[in-house]
Motif scaffolding. Structure first.
Motif, mmCIF file in Angstrom:
data_model
loop_
_atom_site.group_PDB
_atom_site.id
_atom_site.type_symbol
_atom_site.label_atom_id
_atom_site.label_comp_id
_atom_site.label_asym_id
_atom_site.label_seq_id
_atom_site.Cartn_x
_atom_site.Cartn_y
_atom_site.Cartn_z
ATOM 1 N N LEU A 69 0.812 -1.217 0.000
ATOM 2 C CA LEU A 69 0.000 0.000 0.000
ATOM 3 C C LEU A 69 0.846 1.268 0.000
ATOM 4 N N ASP A 70 2.161 1.143 0.008
ATOM 5 C CA ASP A 70 3.069 2.278 0.160
ATOM 6 C C ASP A 70 2.678 3.087 1.385
ATOM 7 N N ALA A 71 2.684 2.403 2.525
ATOM 8 C CA ALA A 71 2.314 3.022 3.797
ATOM 9 C C ALA A 71 3.280 2.543 4.874
ATOM 10 N N ASP A 72 3.537 3.390 5.853
ATOM 11 C CA ASP A 72 4.328 2.976 7.003
ATOM 12 C C ASP A 72 3.518 1.948 7.786
ATOM 13 N N PRO A 73 4.077 0.767 8.057
ATOM 14 C CA PRO A 73 3.327 -0.251 8.798
ATOM 15 C C PRO A 73 2.801 0.240 10.141
ATOM 16 N N ASP A 74 3.497 1.195 10.764
ATOM 17 C CA ASP A 74 3.054 1.718 12.054
ATOM 18 C C ASP A 74 1.748 2.499 11.950
ATOM 19 N N ASP A 75 1.328 2.811 10.731
ATOM 20 C CA ASP A 75 0.077 3.545 10.534
ATOM 21 C C ASP A 75 -1.072 2.629 10.146
ATOM 22 N N LEU A 76 -0.850 1.321 10.194
ATOM 23 C CA LEU A 76 -1.858 0.335 9.806
ATOM 24 C C LEU A 76 -2.278 -0.513 10.996
ATOM 25 N N ALA A 77 -3.558 -0.791 11.077
ATOM 26 C CA ALA A 77 -4.086 -1.715 12.082
ATOM 27 C C ALA A 77 -4.939 -2.759 11.367
ATOM 28 N N PHE A 78 -4.778 -4.009 11.732
ATOM 29 C CA PHE A 78 -5.626 -5.057 11.159
ATOM 30 C C PHE A 78 -6.979 -5.063 11.861
ATOM 31 N N ILE A 79 -8.033 -5.140 11.060
ATOM 32 C CA ILE A 79 -9.403 -5.247 11.551
ATOM 33 C C ILE A 79 -10.088 -6.338 10.736
ATOM 34 N N ASN A 80 -11.383 -6.603 10.994
ATOM 35 C CA ASN A 80 -12.006 -7.733 10.298
ATOM 36 C C ASN A 80 -12.779 -7.355 9.041
ATOM 37 N N ASN A 81 -13.145 -6.091 8.859
ATOM 38 C CA ASN A 81 -13.745 -5.663 7.592
ATOM 39 C C ASN A 81 -13.755 -4.144 7.534
ATOM 40 N N ALA A 82 -13.971 -3.608 6.337
ATOM 41 C CA ALA A 82 -13.883 -2.163 6.133
ATOM 42 C C ALA A 82 -14.942 -1.409 6.932
ATOM 43 N N ASP A 250 8.039 0.220 23.647
ATOM 44 C CA ASP A 250 8.651 -0.175 22.381
ATOM 45 C C ASP A 250 7.675 -0.170 21.219
ATOM 46 N N ARG A 251 6.392 0.125 21.490
ATOM 47 C CA ARG A 251 5.372 0.124 20.448
ATOM 48 C C ARG A 251 4.477 1.344 20.644
ATOM 49 N N SER A 252 3.928 1.839 19.551
ATOM 50 C CA SER A 252 3.040 2.994 19.640
ATOM 51 C C SER A 252 1.742 2.610 20.340
ATOM 52 N N GLN A 253 1.075 3.603 20.913
ATOM 53 C CA GLN A 253 -0.223 3.354 21.536
ATOM 54 C C GLN A 253 -1.219 2.849 20.511
ATOM 55 N N PHE A 254 -1.101 3.320 19.279
ATOM 56 C CA PHE A 254 -1.967 2.870 18.184
ATOM 57 C C PHE A 254 -1.859 1.363 18.001
ATOM 58 N N ARG A 255 -0.632 0.855 17.976
ATOM 59 C CA ARG A 255 -0.452 -0.599 17.853
ATOM 60 C C ARG A 255 -0.951 -1.322 19.096
ATOM 61 N N LEU A 256 -0.618 -0.802 20.252
ATOM 62 C CA LEU A 256 -1.034 -1.463 21.491
ATOM 63 C C LEU A 256 -2.553 -1.562 21.581
ATOM 64 N N ASP A 257 -3.246 -0.514 21.145
ATOM 65 C CA ASP A 257 -4.711 -0.512 21.212
ATOM 66 C C ASP A 257 -5.335 -1.508 20.258
ATOM 67 N N PHE A 258 -4.770 -1.635 19.041
ATOM 68 C CA PHE A 258 -5.440 -2.403 17.991
ATOM 69 C C PHE A 258 -4.950 -3.840 17.838
ATOM 70 N N ASP A 259 -3.745 -4.149 18.321
ATOM 71 C CA ASP A 259 -3.190 -5.472 18.027
ATOM 72 C C ASP A 259 -3.791 -6.592 18.856
#
Length: 394
Positions: A69-82, A250-259
């Motif tokens: 997607l040409d995106a920084d992985p730190d700006d992506l969160a996996f979810i189950n649908n759009a 060691d991880r952003s709050q964004f990752r901690l919240d969504f992972d």
């Protein structure tokens, strides 16, 4: 019927002409085998897999998707649908009386419902820009949207590729124009990834919620939410879990919240690296050739069906991706089935074994057929659809 040589890579029902990849996608068998292997690994020792191995596997999958997607992985969160991503953003934002939330009359119903729900909670107004139909040009879409922007507009919710009408909207132009007016954009990108080239880094959008199970062909339940870095501190998942009060640095709050949102099956999104490899390896030119090939097939199918049915295309070619809509004659008076499907769609399936959506657009009795074009489709299948439509509508 002449079948595509790629059909053997999918486990599709050989008795059905499947022209509806756009609704739920279809996953290649090699990717399903990878998912089964991952599930077996998880069930062999669930604690080891979920507590000791999942984080690294998730990071690897996110890095693979970020590169695509040409995106920084730190700006992506996996979810189950759009739709989950759209709800996540809308329910994180704060609004005030007098604010306006802008969308279009082509917006996907589930996302429009989420917008209406949030608007009612905050007591704000939803403004719907009516797009011209037929659409003469991408600029006509831009003009229609911008005509409804006021000093009270706080957010634009818009499809990347519309579900009902299969329009590839001029997203980059709209995002840039809205930011110039101080308004951020939330993109419902359910159909975008894998259907058209996408660079989230260049797009500069605030929020992009996309599916991996449609045109990327990952297993069902694989999707992502992109949030621009400066907006991440104000966004939380709908489900608050362990990450909220984590002391990890060691991880952003964004990752901690969504992972970690609770026990779930992570194997759909863990298959993203495999599906990118498998689908990208089917043609010599990789993913660019896959997307270009599907688009060429969709355009050819549209031209063929329009000629057979004696109708005109509803948008220019530069607004077509791997799906296309063709208008149908009016006057099919039967009521929708209990499944909510158009009776013509049911008759195509039950009488002719053709799976293709019929959409009432812009409103009944006007209707369109929306065809998808994936590697496993062949021109002979669109010929069969034309013959069935002529028989049922003649």
């Amino acid at each position: 019927m002449d079948a595509s040589p790629f059909r053997s890579h999918w486990s599709l029902d050989p008795e059905v002409t499947f022209l509806n990849h756009g609704s739920y996608g279809a996953c290649p068998t090699r990717v399903l085998e990878e998912q089964s292997r991952l599930r077996a690994r998880m069930e062999a020792e669930p604690v080891r897999f979920l507590h000791r191995e999942l984080e690294a596997l998730t990071d690897a999958a996110r890095a693979s998707l970020g590169a695509f997607l040409d995106a920084d992985p730190d700006d992506l969160a996996f979810i189950n649908n759009a739709t989950t991503g759209v709800n996540t953003v809308l329910q994180s934002l704060r609004f005030a009386p007098g604010d306006e939330l802008l969308t279009t009359d082509h917006e996907y119903n589930a996302s429009k419902n989420a917008l209406d729900f949030v608007a009612s909670r905050w007591g704000v107004k939803v403004v719907v820009a009516k797009l011209p139909w037929p659409v003469p040009s991408p600029q006509a879409v831009v003009d229609a949207v911008l005509a409804h922007v006021t000093e009270r507009t706080r957010l634009l919710l818009i499809d990347h590729i519309t579900s009902q009408t299969a329009l590839v909207l001029p997203l980059a132009t709209l995002v840039r124009a809205m930011r110039e007016r101080g308004v951020e954009t939330l993109v419902d990108g359910a159909h975008g990834p894998g259907q058209v080239p996408l660079s989230l880094r260049q797009l500069g959008v605030a929020y992009y919620s996309g599916n991996c199970h449609k045109w990327l062909c990952a297993p069902k339940g694989a999707a992502f939410l992109y949030v621009r870095r400066d907006l991440q501190p104000n966004l939380r998942p709908v489900v608050i879990s362990h990450g909220y009060n984590s002391r990890r640095k060691d991880r952003s709050q964004f990752r901690l919240d969504f992972d970690w949102l609770g026990t779930n099956d992570p194997t759909p999104f863990l298959c993203v690296p495999k599906v990118l490899e498998v689908m990208g390896g089917m043609l010599p030119g990789g993913w660019p050739e896959v997307m270009a090939s599907n688009r060429d097939k969709a355009l050819a199918a549209r031209a063929f069906l329009c000629q057979r049915l004696g109708v005109a295309p509803q948008c220019p070619e530069d607004m077509v991706g791997s799906m296309a809509t063709v208008p149908l004659p009016d006057g099919f008076p039967e009521l929708p089935s209990v499944r909510g499907l158009d009776p013509l769609q049911d008759r195509l399936f039950f009488e002719h074994h053709i799976e293709v959506p019929i959409t009432p657009w812009p409103r009944p009795p006007h209707r369109h057929v929306r065809v998808s074009a994936q590697l496993y489709n062949s021109h002979a299948e669109y010929q069969r659809l034309a013959e069935a439509l002529e028989a049922l509508l003649g």
